[in-house]
Design an enzyme around this catalytic site. Structure first.
Site, PDB file in Angstrom:
ATOM      1  N   TYR A   1      39.935   2.872  28.926  1.00 24.35           N
ATOM      2  CA  TYR A   1      39.337   3.899  29.241  1.00 24.35           C
ATOM      3  C   TYR A   1      38.530   3.337  28.016  1.00 24.35           C
ATOM      4  O   TYR A   1      37.844   3.082  27.990  1.00 24.35           O
ATOM      5  CB  TYR A   1      39.422   5.005  29.740  1.00 24.35           C
TER       6      TYR A   1
ATOM      7  N   ASP B   1      32.364  14.391  36.182  1.00 24.05           N
ATOM      8  CA  ASP B   1      33.422  14.980  37.093  1.00 24.05           C
ATOM      9  C   ASP B   1      33.170  16.419  36.596  1.00 24.05           C
ATOM     10  O   ASP B   1      33.079  17.353  38.547  1.00 24.05           O
ATOM     11  CB  ASP B   1      35.004  14.597  36.435  1.00 24.05           C
TER      12      ASP B   1
HETATM   13  C1  GLA Z   1      36.992   9.100  34.574  1.00 24.95           C
HETATM   14  C2  GLA Z   1      36.385   9.887  33.819  1.00 24.95           C
HETATM   15  C3  GLA Z   1      34.266   9.706  33.873  1.00 24.95           C
HETATM   16  C4  GLA Z   1      33.626   8.489  34.306  1.00 24.95           C
HETATM   17  C5  GLA Z   1      34.885   7.628  35.497  1.00 24.95           C
HETATM   18  C6  GLA Z   1      34.686   5.824  35.426  1.00 24.95           C
HETATM   19  O1  GLA Z   1      36.827   9.611  35.905  1.00 24.95           O
HETATM   20  O2  GLA Z   1      36.236  11.056  33.627  1.00 24.95           O
HETATM   21  O3  GLA Z   1      33.235  10.428  33.155  1.00 24.95           O
HETATM   22  O4  GLA Z   1      33.818   7.789  33.363  1.00 24.95           O
HETATM   23  O5  GLA Z   1      36.088   7.648  35.026  1.00 24.95           O
HETATM   24  O6  GLA Z   1      33.362   6.328  36.730  1.00 24.95           O
END
Ligand code: GLA
Length: 453
Positions: free
Chosen positions: A238, A186
């Site tokens: 997550y 991101d």
């Molecule tokens: C979130 C996390 C990223 C990545 C996505 C899944 O956005 O911040 O770093 O792991 O999930 O691809």
């Protein structure tokens, strides 16, 4: 520049001048959100992603303060005023507080300056007003954009000479301050994107390579309107995935070590993929179904207590609770490694203008995210179906999942029909501004600072 962004900058400037009338020159630090075309949950495994910045942003209008103090207001009154003092160890606000994103950037840059530019210490803070056009919890990285925008304000206030790639890596680590074990996608997308391109980002070392969008291809972003709560359940789910991948590394090493001794130094699934050419067969050899930590430890010939300490520890030092239903190691590994493969295939398809192939990889990615990684939800599955039925070449969830947005690829010619069809079939009963939930993705450039007018 879009008029929506002009409006955002104007409101942030007004907010800043109103809250801090005695301030000096006002500048605007801006950072875009991102959409990920393909490569989900690969980044924290050291494997590539293919995102682009979008024309929805966080903007902070700010004036430099002559002390270590930071004061931040927000155009949106739900986000109350925050003040804190910069140092190398900043105590976080309560979990979920929006001020923590600015704190994460401030602490990281203080530590960076201590090592690389000690003369800049103590860092100066800023007084600013933030605002944004990225819907929170939508999988378009509003939180990382807040970290990145704050960082650009600190960098401008203190004239710090940090390069963009270095900053991307620094802020990826910095954001773990808020308690998510995220990878670096991101922040890198928000900082390094180029207009009209998607970015193939590789990690360790971070390398970002722009892939121009073919003339005839565009992406549409559609919000499922299920908010993924980053501070709550979605965060736990997550972090559980991150841990399942770590367990996968241990188990795959156990399987492959005799034939490929180099795998012994693997830390991430990406290392396993690089050192074990027969990774597909190795995944097939993993046990099916849910596993307790004790099962994994036994499989690897390790002590359960050591396994817990090595694999379940999160960056904030706490231990992940074992999920009631056990760990799903095989399915998670299968998703991550096949997804990495799809990223390379999709990047080639895009640069060669093979749009139908790109669409197929995106569809396969969604299926893998839904069934093997289990990060989709009913609404996202339905939305993806609607997009495909209305002419998308491919459609998939984007970002962490558990709600948030889907992204669809479509030919320029097919875009209008897609937008109309999706509005009718998914947003029939929605009476808000349709462009806030269903819109064309404008592949945009990375973050920066502009002069306030
Ligand atoms: C979130 C996390 C990223 C990545 C996505 C899944 O956005 O911040 O770093 O792991 O999930 O691809």
């Amino acid at each position: 520049m879009s008029s929506v962004l002009d409006q955002l900058y104007a409101s942030a400037l007004d907010g800043c001048r109103c809250a801090f009338p005695d301030g000096g020159d006002v500048r605007i630090a801006r950072a875009p959100g991102r959409v990920n075309v393909i490569g989900e949950h690969t980044d924290y495994n050291g494997l590539p992603v293919l995102p682009t910045a979008i024309d929805r942003e966080i903007a902070i209008a700010f004036t430099v303060s002559e002390s270590v103090e930071v004061t931040l207001t927000n155009i949106d009154s739900r986000f109350t005023k925050k003040s804190f003092v910069l140092s190398d160890t900043i105590e976080p606000f309560d979990r979920g507080d929006w001020g923590n994103y600015a704190k994460a950037a401030g602490q990281a840059l203080w530590r960076w300056a201590a090592e690389n530019s000690p003369k800049s210490l103590p860092l100066k803070g800023f007084r600013g007003c933030a605002g944004g056009t990225i819907p929170p919890g939508s999988g378009l990285s509003s939180s990382s954009a807040m970290v990145v925008a704050s960082a650009f304000a600190f960098i401008a206030a203190n004239d710090l000479g940090i390069g963009r790639e270095e900053l991307a890596g620094l802020l990826a680590r910095a954001e773990r301050y808020v308690g998510t074990e995220g990878g670096g996608m991101d922040q890198a997308a928000s900082i390094l994107s180029k207009p009209g391109c998607v970015l193939r980002i590789d990690f360790r070392p971070l390398k970002a390579q722009p892939v121009p969008l073919p003339d005839d291809c565009m992406f549409v972003i559609a919000n499922s309107m299920v908010e993924a709560n980053k501070a709550g359940q979605a965060r736990l789910a997550y972090n559980t995935r991150v841990v399942e991948c770590r367990l996968g590394v241990r188990m795959l090493k156990t399987i492959a070590r005799d034939d490929y001794p180099e795998v012994d130094s693997a830390v991430l699934l990406g290392d396993v993929m690089r050192t074990v050419p027969t990774w597909r067969a190795a995944i097939d050899d993993l046990p099916d179904g849910a596993l307790d930590l004790a099962d994994v430890a036994e499989f690897c010939g390790e002590k359960e207590s050591e396994m817990r300490e090595n694999c379940l520890k999160l960056r904030d030092g706490s231990l992940l609770d074992e999920p009631a239903g056990g760990f799903q190691v095989k399915k998670r590994c299968r998703h991550v490694l096949t997804e990495a493969e799809r990223v390379s295939l999709a990047a080639s398809a895009m640069s060669e203008g093979r749009l139908a192939d790109l669409g197929c990889y995106m569809n396969d990615s969604h299926e893998s995210c839904a069934s093997d990684y289990e990060v989709s939800c009913e609404e996202l599955d339905r939305l993806v179906g609607v997009l495909r039925r209305n002419g998308a070449l491919g459609a998939r969830l984007t970002g962490a999942g558990f709600g948030g947005c889907a992204v669809a690829s479509v030919t320029r010619q097919g875009a209008e029909e897609l937008l109309k069809g999706a509005q009718r079939d998914y947003y029939g009963s929605f009476n808000g501004d349709i462009e806030s939930v269903l819109f064309e993705c404008v592949a945009s450039g990375g973050a920066g600072v502009i002069i306030g007018r």
